[in-house]
Design an enzyme around this catalytic site. Structure first.
Site, PDB file in Angstrom:
ATOM      1  N   HIS A 141       0.851  -1.186   0.000  1.00  5.39           N
ATOM      2  CA  HIS A 141       0.000   0.000   0.000  1.00  5.39           C
ATOM      3  C   HIS A 141       0.886   1.236   0.000  1.00  5.39           C
ATOM      4  CE1 HIS A 141      -3.424   2.584   0.766  1.00  5.39           C
ATOM      5  NE2 HIS A 141      -2.758   3.132   1.765  1.00  5.39           N
ATOM      6  N   GLY A 156       2.846   5.410   4.324  1.00  2.00           N
ATOM      7  CA  GLY A 156       2.346   6.157   5.473  1.00  2.00           C
ATOM      8  C   GLY A 156       0.898   5.818   5.748  1.00  2.00           C
ATOM      9  N   GLY A 159      -4.619   8.729   4.513  1.00  2.00           N
ATOM     10  CA  GLY A 159      -5.009  10.125   4.665  1.00  2.00           C
ATOM     11  C   GLY A 159      -3.890  11.066   5.038  1.00  2.00           C
ATOM     12  N   ILE A 160      -2.643  10.592   5.094  1.00  2.00           N
ATOM     13  CA  ILE A 160      -1.539  11.448   5.518  1.00  2.00           C
ATOM     14  C   ILE A 160      -1.050  12.371   4.407  1.00  2.00           C
ATOM     15  CG2 ILE A 160       0.440   9.972   4.929  1.00  2.00           C
ATOM     16  CD1 ILE A 160       1.487  10.661   7.801  1.00  2.00           C
ATOM     17  N   LYS A 162      -0.158  11.038   0.895  1.00  2.03           N
ATOM     18  CA  LYS A 162       0.700  10.378  -0.098  1.00  2.03           C
ATOM     19  C   LYS A 162       0.294  10.748  -1.522  1.00  2.03           C
ATOM     20  CE  LYS A 162      -0.342   6.272   1.449  1.00  2.03           C
ATOM     21  NZ  LYS A 162      -1.193   6.654   2.606  1.00  2.03           N
ATOM     22  N   SER A 163      -0.993  10.666  -1.818  1.00  3.90           N
ATOM     23  CA  SER A 163      -1.467  10.937  -3.183  1.00  3.90           C
ATOM     24  C   SER A 163      -1.274  12.399  -3.552  1.00  3.90           C
ATOM     25  CB  SER A 163      -2.946  10.546  -3.314  1.00  3.90           C
ATOM     26  OG  SER A 163      -3.125   9.165  -3.084  1.00  3.90           O
ATOM     27  N   ASP A 180      -2.070   3.798  -4.403  1.00  4.50           N
ATOM     28  CA  ASP A 180      -2.869   2.949  -3.523  1.00  4.50           C
ATOM     29  C   ASP A 180      -2.316   1.531  -3.428  1.00  4.50           C
ATOM     30  OD1 ASP A 180      -4.885   2.410  -1.687  1.00  4.50           O
ATOM     31  OD2 ASP A 180      -6.218   1.627  -3.232  1.00  4.50           O
ATOM     32  N   GLU A 205      -6.558   8.599  -6.203  1.00  2.00           N
ATOM     33  CA  GLU A 205      -7.717   9.001  -5.402  1.00  2.00           C
ATOM     34  C   GLU A 205      -7.336  10.183  -4.512  1.00  2.00           C
ATOM     35  OE1 GLU A 205     -10.368   7.570  -1.587  1.00  2.00           O
ATOM     36  OE2 GLU A 205      -8.966   6.159  -2.510  1.00  2.00           O
ATOM     37  N   ARG A 246      19.132  13.290  11.689  1.00  2.00           N
ATOM     38  CA  ARG A 246      19.492  14.612  11.202  1.00  2.00           C
ATOM     39  C   ARG A 246      20.752  14.614  10.358  1.00  2.00           C
ATOM     40  NH1 ARG A 246      18.741  19.131  15.781  1.00  2.00           N
ATOM     41  NH2 ARG A 246      18.887  20.369  13.872  1.00  2.00           N
TER      42      ARG A 246
END
Length: 322
Positions: A141, A156, A159-160, A162-163, A180, A205, A246
């Site tokens: 995914h 991730g 809803g974070i 990605k798309s 997706d 999407e 870092r």
């Protein structure tokens, strides 16, 4: 789960080869081996290392050698080779076999295919296609994007973003491979290839907008059919209590089908331009593969300065005179 074999009928159909032995049922001929063999040694009489599971490819060299033989010798050599019952022969460069060869093929139920392609191209396309079909596979995914020639797998939580990040990268001139669901194939020992399922190819999407067709919106240059997976970028919500890398001295990896892929975790917070960060990560990864590591270079500089300062102290350089 990886396929165990392909049929010679599939090979002929997918690669456009002509069947010169229509009486042989190609659907019943199974190919288990991912490579091919050029039977020059076998036609010369050497069979100690003859892998009979491989497809045989005959090119100009083998054909010209057969022409130097008498009719009886040619029949004897070819019949001995056919007696080993390999999957089939592919004749490159449009070579047309003499009738006695086709008669022997029918006698031993050995398929003979023909193509106008060069021998080198035949070898490359057969190995590539069979390797793809028999490769170990899995589904992941995320979003796969080609950035400066590096295949970046963005992962991730749902809803974070990605798309959205992938579309921003497409707008900046990079290419979408899959959104997706990503089909991953293990090609060789350390190469992973990713592609989109045919059902969702070129589609993304966007929450609140719906499904959009990237190819239709941004043109054919904005998409790719498949790409190697060179790096994983994992997006996660910023956590002030977490410790993030870092310097980048210690690489982290994620195992996919037994292949270790470089992985970076990028914390998300307002004001961070993820597209630029991913572009930089892609170029930096390529630079590391070419032998230059910026973090290691910085570490070396610091070590040099410490060593120099230590030497100066030992030699009394910089001490105040009494």
């Amino acid at each position: 789960m990886a396929r165990k074999y392909v049929t010679l009928a599939e090979v002929a159909e997918k690669l456009g080869y002509t069947n010169l032995t229509p009486n042989v049922d190609l659907t019943k001929v199974k190919v288990y081996h991912r490579s091919i063999n050029r039977p020059a040694f076998q036609l010369a009489g050497f069979y100690d290392y003859f892998d009979t599971k491989r497809i045989q490819v005959v090119g100009r060299a083998e054909n010209e050698y057969l022409k130097t033989l008498t009719f009886e010798e040619r029949v004897e050599r070819v019949e001995k080779m056919f007696s080993y019952k390999f999957p089939g022969i592919i004749l490159a460069r449009g070579i047309q076999p003499p009738p006695e060869i086709l008669n022997l093929a029918l006698k031993y139920d050995i398929p003979v295919l023909s193509t106008d392609h060069s021998t080198a191209l035949v070898i490359v396309e057969i190995i590539r296609w069979i390797n793809e079909q028999l490769a170990e596979t899995t589904s992941l995914h995320g979003v796969l994007v080609d950035v400066f020639g590096e295949g970046i797998l963005i992962t991730g939580a749902s809803g974070i973003g990605k798309s959205e990040t992938a579309i921003e990268l497409v707008k900046r001139g990079h290419r979408l491979v899959a959104d997706d669901v990503i089909e991953v194939l293990k090609i060789g020992e350390d190469l992973l290839m990713g592609k989109a399922p045919e059902l969702t190819r070129h589609l993304v999407e966007l929450r609140g907008i719906g499904v959009v067709d990237i190819k239709s919106l941004y043109g054919v240059e904005s998409v790719m059919e498949f790409s190697p997976i060179n790096m994983i970028i994992n997006l996660e919500e910023w956590d002030g209590q977490s410790s993030y890398d870092r310097l980048g001295l210690n690489e982290e990896y994620q195992d996919i089908l037994g292949v270790k892929v470089v992985s970076h975790t990028i914390p998300i917070r307002p004001g961070r331009n993820l597209a630029i960060i991913i572009e930089t990560a892609a170029v930096n990864n390529r630079q590391k593969n070419m032998g230059y590591n910026a973090a290691q270079a910085l570490c070396d500089r610091v070590s040099e300065e410490i060593h120099k300062h230590k030497e100066d102290m030992e030699n009394g350089v910089g001490e105040e005179e009494e």
